[in-house]
Design a protein around this motif. Structure first.
Motif, PDB file in Angstrom:
ATOM      1  N   HIS A 182       6.089   9.077 -26.886  1.00 14.94           N
ATOM      2  CA  HIS A 182       5.414   9.283 -28.257  1.00 14.94           C
ATOM      3  C   HIS A 182       6.600   9.272 -29.391  1.00 14.94           C
ATOM      4  N   PRO A 183       7.370   8.249 -29.769  1.00 14.86           N
ATOM      5  CA  PRO A 183       8.331   8.180 -30.820  1.00 14.86           C
ATOM      6  C   PRO A 183       7.765   8.580 -32.094  1.00 14.86           C
ATOM      7  N   ASP A 184       6.624   8.409 -32.420  1.00 14.94           N
ATOM      8  CA  ASP A 184       6.188   8.952 -33.772  1.00 14.94           C
ATOM      9  C   ASP A 184       6.348  10.461 -34.010  1.00 14.94           C
ATOM     10  N   VAL A 185       6.226  11.286 -32.781  1.00 12.01           N
ATOM     11  CA  VAL A 185       6.576  12.880 -33.084  1.00 12.01           C
ATOM     12  C   VAL A 185       7.982  13.265 -33.359  1.00 12.01           C
ATOM     13  N   ARG A 186       7.750  13.858 -34.392  1.00 15.85           N
ATOM     14  CA  ARG A 186       9.332  14.463 -34.837  1.00 15.85           C
ATOM     15  C   ARG A 186       9.485  16.082 -34.623  1.00 15.85           C
ATOM     16  N   VAL A 187       8.483  16.604 -34.241  1.00 13.73           N
ATOM     17  CA  VAL A 187       8.534  18.031 -33.769  1.00 13.73           C
ATOM     18  C   VAL A 187       7.706  18.209 -32.900  1.00 13.73           C
ATOM     19  N   TRP A 188       8.438  19.067 -31.679  1.00 18.07           N
ATOM     20  CA  TRP A 188       7.679  19.321 -30.492  1.00 18.07           C
ATOM     21  C   TRP A 188       7.643  20.855 -30.142  1.00 18.07           C
ATOM     22  N   ASN A 189       6.510  21.379 -30.103  1.00 16.86           N
ATOM     23  CA  ASN A 189       6.338  22.825 -29.626  1.00 16.86           C
ATOM     24  C   ASN A 189       6.502  22.979 -28.280  1.00 16.86           C
ATOM     25  N   CYS A 190       7.306  24.126 -28.125  1.00 21.29           N
ATOM     26  CA  CYS A 190       7.681  24.428 -26.509  1.00 21.29           C
ATOM     27  C   CYS A 190       7.379  26.008 -26.644  1.00 21.29           C
ATOM     28  N   SER A 191       6.004  26.418 -26.406  1.00 17.26           N
ATOM     29  CA  SER A 191       5.702  28.045 -26.330  1.00 17.26           C
ATOM     30  C   SER A 191       5.671  28.169 -24.615  1.00 17.26           C
ATOM     31  N   PHE A 192       6.645  28.047 -24.155  1.00 12.27           N
ATOM     32  CA  PHE A 192       6.802  28.505 -22.677  1.00 12.27           C
ATOM     33  C   PHE A 192       8.127  29.260 -22.458  1.00 12.27           C
ATOM     34  N   ALA A 193       8.296  29.812 -21.331  1.00 11.42           N
ATOM     35  CA  ALA A 193       9.387  30.731 -21.120  1.00 11.42           C
ATOM     36  C   ALA A 193       9.702  31.045 -19.695  1.00 11.42           C
ATOM     37  N   ALA A 194      10.769  31.510 -19.384  1.00  6.23           N
ATOM     38  CA  ALA A 194      11.149  32.068 -17.960  1.00  6.23           C
ATOM     39  C   ALA A 194      11.145  33.440 -18.085  1.00  6.23           C
ATOM     40  N   ASN A 195      10.469  34.000 -16.980  1.00  7.85           N
ATOM     41  CA  ASN A 195      10.438  35.572 -16.852  1.00  7.85           C
ATOM     42  C   ASN A 195      11.673  36.122 -16.605  1.00  7.85           C
ATOM     43  N   ALA A 196      12.920  35.380 -15.974  1.00  6.78           N
ATOM     44  CA  ALA A 196      14.088  36.076 -15.775  1.00  6.78           C
ATOM     45  C   ALA A 196      14.868  35.541 -16.814  1.00  6.78           C
ATOM     46  N   PRO A 197      15.751  36.377 -17.380  1.00  8.13           N
ATOM     47  CA  PRO A 197      16.906  35.914 -18.306  1.00  8.13           C
ATOM     48  C   PRO A 197      17.767  34.917 -17.860  1.00  8.13           C
ATOM     49  N   ASN A 198      18.496  34.293 -18.628  1.00  9.61           N
ATOM     50  CA  ASN A 198      19.494  33.107 -18.234  1.00  9.61           C
ATOM     51  C   ASN A 198      20.823  33.895 -17.814  1.00  9.61           C
ATOM     52  N   ASN A 199      21.172  33.470 -16.665  1.00 10.52           N
ATOM     53  CA  ASN A 199      22.188  34.031 -15.924  1.00 10.52           C
ATOM     54  C   ASN A 199      23.414  33.179 -15.362  1.00 10.52           C
TER      55      ASN A 199
END
Length: 245
Positions: A182-199
């Motif tokens: 989808h090259p016409d899309v310039r903005v991508w929404n990412c409403s996901f996450a990891a339960n554990a903090p980055n380590n």
């Protein structure tokens, strides 16, 4: 579970690593020092940890959407739906929604394209539909609050997240593929996450991969800040005492 294997900057991939499990190629946008491995057994972990080329070894982070969406301080929709959600002639820029998928119904007219990596029964469309509605009609769905824009956007639906969590490298491969499709899309929404903090607590490989992909494709990834998972649930409008949290 897959393992994320990070090599030292000076190191090459040790050849004996292929004897300790199924090695999976990383996403293109990941550094060439990060690989993923499905070990054959627990006894292989000590052998992996003993390899001098390996800087860091951990379970591959997993990402998911929130399992429950509960009214906190907002009013549920009534039968008089906002005009933005019922318009027969949607307009506005495209926003890609990398989520659990957008359900058919009121938002169908606003979905310009779809790419599905997950299909029923491995999907739960509640969260993706929730996010899609906010992108289409954020101002109307938040009581006409002036802090939300009145403009509406069209949606590109990317169902990349299953009911369960998805491993980091699988999600990155799906994101790379979707952005290319989808090259016409310039903005991508990412409403996901990891339960554990980055380590360790640092700018990790996943964030670095999105940064590189953003530069290569000239796109913007909008990343979720997180969610309250217990009491007190945050009210809307938010009160100042919640901001430090």
């Amino acid at each position: 579970r897959r393992l994320r294997v990070e090599l030292f900057p000076w190191a090459q991939l040790p050849p004996e690593i292929v004897e300790l499990g199924r090695l999976e190629s990383p996403a293109h946008s990941l550094t060439n020092r990060v690989f993923y491995l499905a070990p054959d057994g627990l006894e292989d972990l000590n052998a992996l940890a003993a390899l001098p080329e390996i800087r860091h070894l951990q379970l591959a982070p997993q990402y998911a959407t929130p399992k429950e969406i509960l009214p906190q301080g907002f009013l549920p929709l009534n039968e008089q739906l906002p005009h933005q959600l019922t318009s027969s002639f949607p307009s506005g820029p495209l926003v890609g929604v990398i989520d659990s998928g957008i359900g058919s119904g009121l938002l169908t007219a606003h979905v310009a394209a779809s790419t599905l990596y997950e299909i029923p029964p491995d999907t739960d469309l509640v969260h993706g539909t929730f996010v899609g509605g906010l992108i289409v009609g954020a101002h109307a769905l938040n009581g006409g609050d002036d802090r939300f824009p009145s403009e509406s956007c069209r949606l590109v639906d990317v169902a990349a997240l299953p009911n369960a969590a998805v491993d980091e490298n699988v999600l990155l491969l799906r994101i790379e593929d979707a952005v290319a499709r989808h090259p016409d899309v310039r903005v991508w929404n990412c409403s996901f996450a990891a339960n554990a903090p980055n380590n360790p607590a640092q700018f990790g490989p996943f964030a670095a991969a999105l940064d590189q992909l953003s530069d290569e494709r000239d796109v913007l990834f909008v990343i979720a800040a997180g969610n309250y998972v217990g009491v007190p649930a945050r009210n809307w409008p938010a009160i100042p005492s919640h901001y430090p949290n």
